[in-house]
Scaffold this motif. Structure first.
Motif, PDB file in Angstrom:
ATOM      1  N   MET A   1      46.085  43.903  42.452  1.00  0.00           N
ATOM      2  CA  MET A   1      45.242  43.163  43.495  1.00  0.00           C
ATOM      3  C   MET A   1      43.854  43.515  43.479  1.00  0.00           C
ATOM      4  O   MET A   1      43.629  44.819  43.509  1.00  0.00           O
ATOM      5  CB  MET A   1      45.751  43.521  44.963  1.00  0.00           C
ATOM      6  N   GLY A   2      43.157  42.612  43.365  1.00  0.00           N
ATOM      7  CA  GLY A   2      41.633  42.743  43.453  1.00  0.00           C
ATOM      8  C   GLY A   2      41.248  42.124  44.876  1.00  0.00           C
ATOM      9  O   GLY A   2      42.034  42.292  45.817  1.00  0.00           O
ATOM     10  N   LYS A   3      40.034  41.930  45.375  1.00  0.00           N
ATOM     11  CA  LYS A   3      39.569  41.635  46.498  1.00  0.00           C
ATOM     12  C   LYS A   3      40.221  40.397  47.159  1.00  0.00           C
ATOM     13  O   LYS A   3      40.860  40.631  48.190  1.00  0.00           O
ATOM     14  CB  LYS A   3      37.967  41.352  46.462  1.00  0.00           C
ATOM     15  N   ALA A   4      40.384  39.262  46.429  1.00  0.00           N
ATOM     16  CA  ALA A   4      41.099  38.200  46.660  1.00  0.00           C
ATOM     17  C   ALA A   4      41.898  37.578  45.688  1.00  0.00           C
ATOM     18  O   ALA A   4      42.024  36.406  45.479  1.00  0.00           O
ATOM     19  CB  ALA A   4      40.177  37.189  47.393  1.00  0.00           C
TER      20      ALA A   4
ATOM     21  N   ILE B   1      46.409  34.328  41.204  1.00  0.00           N
ATOM     22  CA  ILE B   1      46.513  33.771  42.510  1.00  0.00           C
ATOM     23  C   ILE B   1      45.535  34.100  43.504  1.00  0.00           C
ATOM     24  O   ILE B   1      45.313  35.415  43.626  1.00  0.00           O
ATOM     25  CB  ILE B   1      47.944  33.963  43.093  1.00  0.00           C
ATOM     26  N   TYR B   2      44.771  33.051  43.918  1.00  0.00           N
ATOM     27  CA  TYR B   2      43.633  33.629  44.942  1.00  0.00           C
ATOM     28  C   TYR B   2      44.281  33.602  46.391  1.00  0.00           C
ATOM     29  O   TYR B   2      44.931  32.354  46.770  1.00  0.00           O
ATOM     30  CB  TYR B   2      42.587  32.501  44.760  1.00  0.00           C
ATOM     31  N   LEU B   3      44.202  34.623  47.137  1.00  0.00           N
ATOM     32  CA  LEU B   3      44.609  34.921  48.426  1.00  0.00           C
ATOM     33  C   LEU B   3      43.930  35.720  49.131  1.00  0.00           C
ATOM     34  O   LEU B   3      43.489  36.728  48.343  1.00  0.00           O
ATOM     35  CB  LEU B   3      46.029  34.914  48.525  1.00  0.00           C
ATOM     36  N   LEU B   4      44.114  35.646  50.423  1.00  0.00           N
ATOM     37  CA  LEU B   4      43.409  37.028  51.377  1.00  0.00           C
ATOM     38  C   LEU B   4      44.657  37.827  51.392  1.00  0.00           C
ATOM     39  O   LEU B   4      45.690  37.429  51.871  1.00  0.00           O
ATOM     40  CB  LEU B   4      42.965  36.422  52.586  1.00  0.00           C
ATOM     41  N   ALA B   5      44.472  39.335  51.290  1.00  0.00           N
ATOM     42  CA  ALA B   5      45.468  40.183  51.705  1.00  0.00           C
ATOM     43  C   ALA B   5      44.821  41.445  52.050  1.00  0.00           C
ATOM     44  O   ALA B   5      45.104  42.651  51.905  1.00  0.00           O
ATOM     45  CB  ALA B   5      46.151  40.404  50.497  1.00  0.00           C
ATOM     46  N   GLU B   6      44.100  41.269  53.203  1.00  0.00           N
ATOM     47  CA  GLU B   6      43.298  42.258  54.018  1.00  0.00           C
ATOM     48  C   GLU B   6      43.850  43.125  55.216  1.00  0.00           C
ATOM     49  O   GLU B   6      43.726  44.320  55.485  1.00  0.00           O
ATOM     50  CB  GLU B   6      42.174  41.757  54.526  1.00  0.00           C
ATOM     51  N   SER B   7      45.162  42.245  55.847  1.00  0.00           N
ATOM     52  CA  SER B   7      45.497  42.715  56.699  1.00  0.00           C
ATOM     53  C   SER B   7      46.767  43.897  56.579  1.00  0.00           C
ATOM     54  O   SER B   7      47.354  43.737  55.397  1.00  0.00           O
ATOM     55  CB  SER B   7      46.244  41.676  57.773  1.00  0.00           C
TER      56      SER B   7
END
Length: 138
Positions: free
Chosen positions: A104-107, A83-89
């Motif tokens: 989890m990878g980068k995105a 699943i492609y998503l941003l999870a940086e915060s």
């Protein structure tokens, strides 16, 4: 400058899933289509030969490279669904700790089964990711 390879296509999402998903992944893919369509308000479309994407945004990097990408999406990668998503915060990282069994990878969020996850948490991760992409890129 190199041209972006992953673009929206007219290929069939149903045919992609039928050709790639195992019996165990099939229902998960249909549930993801429902969840991601609900969050983005957009139908599933194929991006390149192997990404089921929802919505789109246009980006431009500091380097000048620009292109389009789906706001959210997934792909079948062997035994995993990505699943492609941003999870940086910090909030996203906290949600990942509550999500259930994943990598989890980068995105890229790698899962084996949706049954291993808290789908309410997954939905919030996607909502936050879409909101961040829209904040960054309009």
């Amino acid at each position: 400058m190199a041209e972006t390879k992953t673009k929206a296509t007219n290929a069939s999402v149903a045919e992609y899933i039928a050709s790639r998903a195992s019996a165990l992944q099939l229902e998960d893919c249909h549930q993801l289509i429902t969840l991601l369509s609900e969050v983005t308000g957009q139908p599933a479309t194929m991006w390149g030969p192997s990404i089921v994407g929802f919505g789109r945004y246009r980006y431009t990097y500091d380097s000048g490279h620009s292109g389009e990408a789906p706001l959210a999406g997934f792909a079948i990668r062997g035994r995993d669904i990505v699943i492609y998503l941003l999870a940086e915060s910090g909030e996203q990282e906290q949600l990942l700790q509550q999500l259930g069994k994943h990598k989890m990878g980068k995105a890229c969020l790698y899962i084996k089964r949706l049954a291993d996850l808290d789908t309410v948490v997954l939905k919030q991760l996607v909502v936050n990711s879409v909101a961040e992409l829209q904040r960054r890129y309009g």
